[in-house]
Scaffold this active site. Sequence first.
Site, PDB file in Angstrom:
ATOM      1  N   GLU A  45       0.858  -1.201   0.000  1.00  0.00           N
ATOM      2  CA  GLU A  45       0.000   0.000   0.000  1.00  0.00           C
ATOM      3  C   GLU A  45       0.888   1.244   0.000  1.00  0.00           C
ATOM      4  O   GLU A  45       1.460   1.607   1.017  1.00  0.00           O
ATOM      5  CB  GLU A  45      -0.921  -0.033   1.218  1.00  0.00           C
ATOM      6  CG  GLU A  45      -1.922  -1.171   1.174  1.00  0.00           C
ATOM      7  CD  GLU A  45      -2.681  -1.313   2.489  1.00  0.00           C
ATOM      8  OE1 GLU A  45      -3.520  -0.454   2.794  1.00  0.00           O
ATOM      9  OE2 GLU A  45      -2.425  -2.298   3.216  1.00  0.00           O
ATOM     10  N   LYS A  92       0.632   4.396   2.670  1.00  0.00           N
ATOM     11  CA  LYS A  92       0.670   4.271   4.126  1.00  0.00           C
ATOM     12  C   LYS A  92       1.796   5.126   4.695  1.00  0.00           C
ATOM     13  O   LYS A  92       2.921   5.092   4.205  1.00  0.00           O
ATOM     14  CB  LYS A  92       0.876   2.809   4.537  1.00  0.00           C
ATOM     15  CG  LYS A  92      -0.367   1.959   4.348  1.00  0.00           C
ATOM     16  CD  LYS A  92      -0.319   0.709   5.189  1.00  0.00           C
ATOM     17  CE  LYS A  92      -0.851   0.981   6.591  1.00  0.00           C
ATOM     18  NZ  LYS A  92      -0.971  -0.262   7.374  1.00  0.00           N
TER      19      LYS A  92
END
Length: 380
Positions: free
Chosen positions: A320, A323
């Site tokens: 991700e 993040k």
Amino acid sequence: MANFHRLFRVLLMLFAFSGSVIRTLSVGVGINYGQIANNLPSPSRVAILLQSLNISRVKLYDADPNVLFAFSRSEVNFIIGLGNEYLQNMSDPQKALAWVQQHVQTHISQTKITCITVGNEVFNSNDSQLRSNLLPAMQSVYNALVNLGLDKQVSVTTAHSLNILGNSFPPSAGTFKPDLAEYLQPILNFHSMVKSPFLINAYPFFAYKDNPTQVPLEYVLFQPNQGMTDPITNLHYDNMLYAQIDAVYAAIKAMGHTDIRVQISETGWPSRGDPNEVGATPENAGLYNGNLLRRIESGQGTPAKPSVPIDIYVFALFNEDLKPGPASERNYGLYYPDGTPVYNIGLQGYLPELLYSSSKRNVFSVLSLLLIFIAYGIYT
Ligand SMILES: *[C@@H]1O[C@H](CO)[C@@H](O)[C@H](O)[C@H]1NC(C)=O
Ligand SMILES: *[C@@H]1O[C@H](CO)[C@@H](O)[C@H](O)[C@H]1NC(C)=O
Ligand SMILES: *[C@@H]1O[C@H](CO)[C@@H](O)[C@H](O)[C@H]1NC(C)=O
């Protein structure tokens, strides 16, 4: 959608019969589907990827309607989440009812929602208002489910960080931090009453990273090692995760409960990290997750609960990119957003490139792709 799923299953079988190796998971391992990224595939494509991996338990951090719609009529069971920012409102029964109506009741005839996590790692924050709102929010959400007749299908819990433990060694002496007792005791009573699991996010990686000269890497990666013996129970531990799980069971028992099941809502290992994040490599991540899957596959329990198979949601499906925090935070995924595995643990998933694209050119490409697959199945 359902037709595509069926078609896809047929294609998978063709692949299988033609001797191509697609390893699926024969066990009920769950996966965290985090979405703090700007480059993830659409939920419909993710649905196919997860089906190709035989992953039928997914945990979300929210109740994203796009995801829940995309998994309509699929076999996937969802844990959905209510972020910490909602806890204050959720302690109001009317707002909790409205939330459950909108996010659970709307979807549940099509998409299997089995659990709601109210808040995530609330005690990692020192916000006393947030801490005080946790149980009332859990209770309101539970009461809303009762009012809508959904409490038998959907359970209510929250996910904790392992930091809530004050002592974790030896495992049988596990206890919660004393200053959390005033919150955790009534929360445990709630779990016991509504029969919902106690969720813990456990990362042996953190213990290793903080102390790489003292913590044997083999012990945290489920590799052959001497392990350690709990001097009180004489139980032998060959990996840190099991010791952490049993420490949580011991801490719960110390507060008077033996009737609550512990579930690992997150565990994983980053494939990359900052220079000071020792151990964050694709090799270690592959060993951790690969060995963990083998343990789960064998139906093994922990030394203190050998007959209770460990129940785990791996963190996470994708890397991700948005993040915050150290580099490791953005590198826990089993997959890159384009569907290629970050490291090989024998899991060959399939992320369709073009299946749901709307342009005619792409529809044509899909048809060609199907023909190639079928030809492949027939001629090999
Ligand atoms: C898929 O997983 C389920 C458990 O979730 C298992 O019962 C089934 O055998 C698995 N299928 C394959 C093809 O591995
Ligand atoms: C909480 O409720 C108030 C009033 O209804 C609303 O304005 C606010 O957006 C809500 N907060 C969240 C995080 O949904
Ligand atoms: C929370 O409080 C504890 C002790 O009062 C302190 O050690 C810790 O650093 C604080 N954490 C945060 C995130 O402020």
